[in-house]
Design a protein around this motif. Sequence first.
Motif, mmCIF file in Angstrom:
data_model
loop_
_atom_site.group_PDB
_atom_site.id
_atom_site.type_symbol
_atom_site.label_atom_id
_atom_site.label_comp_id
_atom_site.label_asym_id
_atom_site.label_seq_id
_atom_site.Cartn_x
_atom_site.Cartn_y
_atom_site.Cartn_z
ATOM 1 N N ARG A 1 -13.650 -6.233 -0.887
ATOM 2 C CA ARG A 1 -12.661 -6.099 0.193
ATOM 3 C C ARG A 1 -11.854 -4.812 0.042
ATOM 4 N N ALA A 2 -11.604 -4.410 -1.198
ATOM 5 C CA ALA A 2 -10.904 -3.143 -1.432
ATOM 6 C C ALA A 2 -11.774 -1.973 -0.979
ATOM 7 N N LYS A 3 -13.061 -2.071 -1.229
ATOM 8 C CA LYS A 3 -13.993 -1.024 -0.797
ATOM 9 C C LYS A 3 -14.021 -0.942 0.732
ATOM 10 N N GLU A 4 -13.989 -2.095 1.397
ATOM 11 C CA GLU A 4 -13.940 -2.122 2.864
ATOM 12 C C GLU A 4 -12.650 -1.492 3.378
ATOM 13 N N ALA A 5 -11.535 -1.780 2.707
ATOM 14 C CA ALA A 5 -10.250 -1.188 3.104
ATOM 15 C C ALA A 5 -10.292 0.329 2.944
ATOM 16 N N MET A 6 -10.900 0.798 1.858
ATOM 17 C CA MET A 6 -11.030 2.242 1.651
ATOM 18 C C MET A 6 -11.893 2.867 2.747
ATOM 19 N N ALA A 7 -12.966 2.201 3.119
ATOM 20 C CA ALA A 7 -13.848 2.709 4.176
ATOM 21 C C ALA A 7 -13.109 2.762 5.513
ATOM 22 N N LYS A 8 -12.322 1.730 5.782
ATOM 23 C CA LYS A 8 -11.539 1.703 7.028
ATOM 24 C C LYS A 8 -10.503 2.826 7.025
ATOM 25 N N ALA A 9 -9.852 3.040 5.892
ATOM 26 C CA ALA A 9 -8.860 4.110 5.783
ATOM 27 C C ALA A 9 -9.511 5.471 5.979
ATOM 28 N N THR A 10 -10.670 5.657 5.391
ATOM 29 C CA THR A 10 -11.381 6.935 5.529
ATOM 30 C C THR A 10 -11.774 7.176 6.984
ATOM 31 N N ALA A 11 -12.266 6.148 7.651
ATOM 32 C CA ALA A 11 -12.648 6.279 9.056
ATOM 33 C C ALA A 11 -11.432 6.601 9.925
ATOM 34 N N THR A 12 -10.320 5.936 9.659
ATOM 35 C CA THR A 12 -9.097 6.192 10.425
ATOM 36 C C THR A 12 -8.607 7.610 10.191
ATOM 37 N N LYS A 13 -8.620 8.033 8.935
ATOM 38 C CA LYS A 13 -8.175 9.391 8.590
ATOM 39 C C LYS A 13 -9.072 10.425 9.262
ATOM 40 N N ASP A 14 -10.383 10.213 9.204
ATOM 41 C CA ASP A 14 -11.316 11.149 9.837
ATOM 42 C C ASP A 14 -11.094 11.232 11.341
ATOM 43 N N ALA A 15 -10.833 10.087 11.971
ATOM 44 C CA ALA A 15 -10.571 10.069 13.417
ATOM 45 C C ALA A 15 -9.292 10.830 13.752
#
Length: 191
Positions: free
Chosen positions: A86-100
């Motif tokens: 779940r932490a890895k998923e949160a990191m992926a979501k954060a990265t996607a949001t930051k990239d956007a």
Amino acid sequence: MTKTWRILAAVSPFALLAACTDAAKAPAEAAMAAASTAVESLKGDAAKFAPEAVKAVEASYSTAKDLIAKQDYKGALAAAQDIPARAKEAMAKATATKDALVKAWSEAGESLTKMMEAAKSRLDILAQSKKLPAGMDKAALAKAQTDFASLQGGLAAAKEQYKAGDWSGAIAKAKDLNAQGMDLLKAIGLR
């Protein structure tokens, strides 16, 4: 024989203690160690760009810690096992949001910069011309120059806001400035 009894008497409490230890304790503690590392990895960008996901992971970790404190090792193991994923998923979501957000800022900033270059060029030409185009007088030119200066100040403020970490605010400001820039372009005859 007495030496054997002494050794047996000395070793038997440890043997009983080892036999009474919960079999799920070691796996639960290992899972908690992995969960702790995963939660610590969420302190930077993840907390900023995916705060809801980070809070959910931290809540699960807190629940698992409470279960360890209550010596419910099976429950703690069950609660802690999925925390790293779940932490890895949160990191992926954060990265996607930051990239956007980075992409949105790049697009908004680039569009605004091109618009301002065109407006500056047109304003320079109008300021040097002896006769203004139909529908424009000196007062309208002065207002357009003031609006342009306001746009420059707004763009500088948006850039500072972006550098300070308020990316969403900077993007919203750039979009607002873009709308104001379109009005300026219409006023000086470029749209």
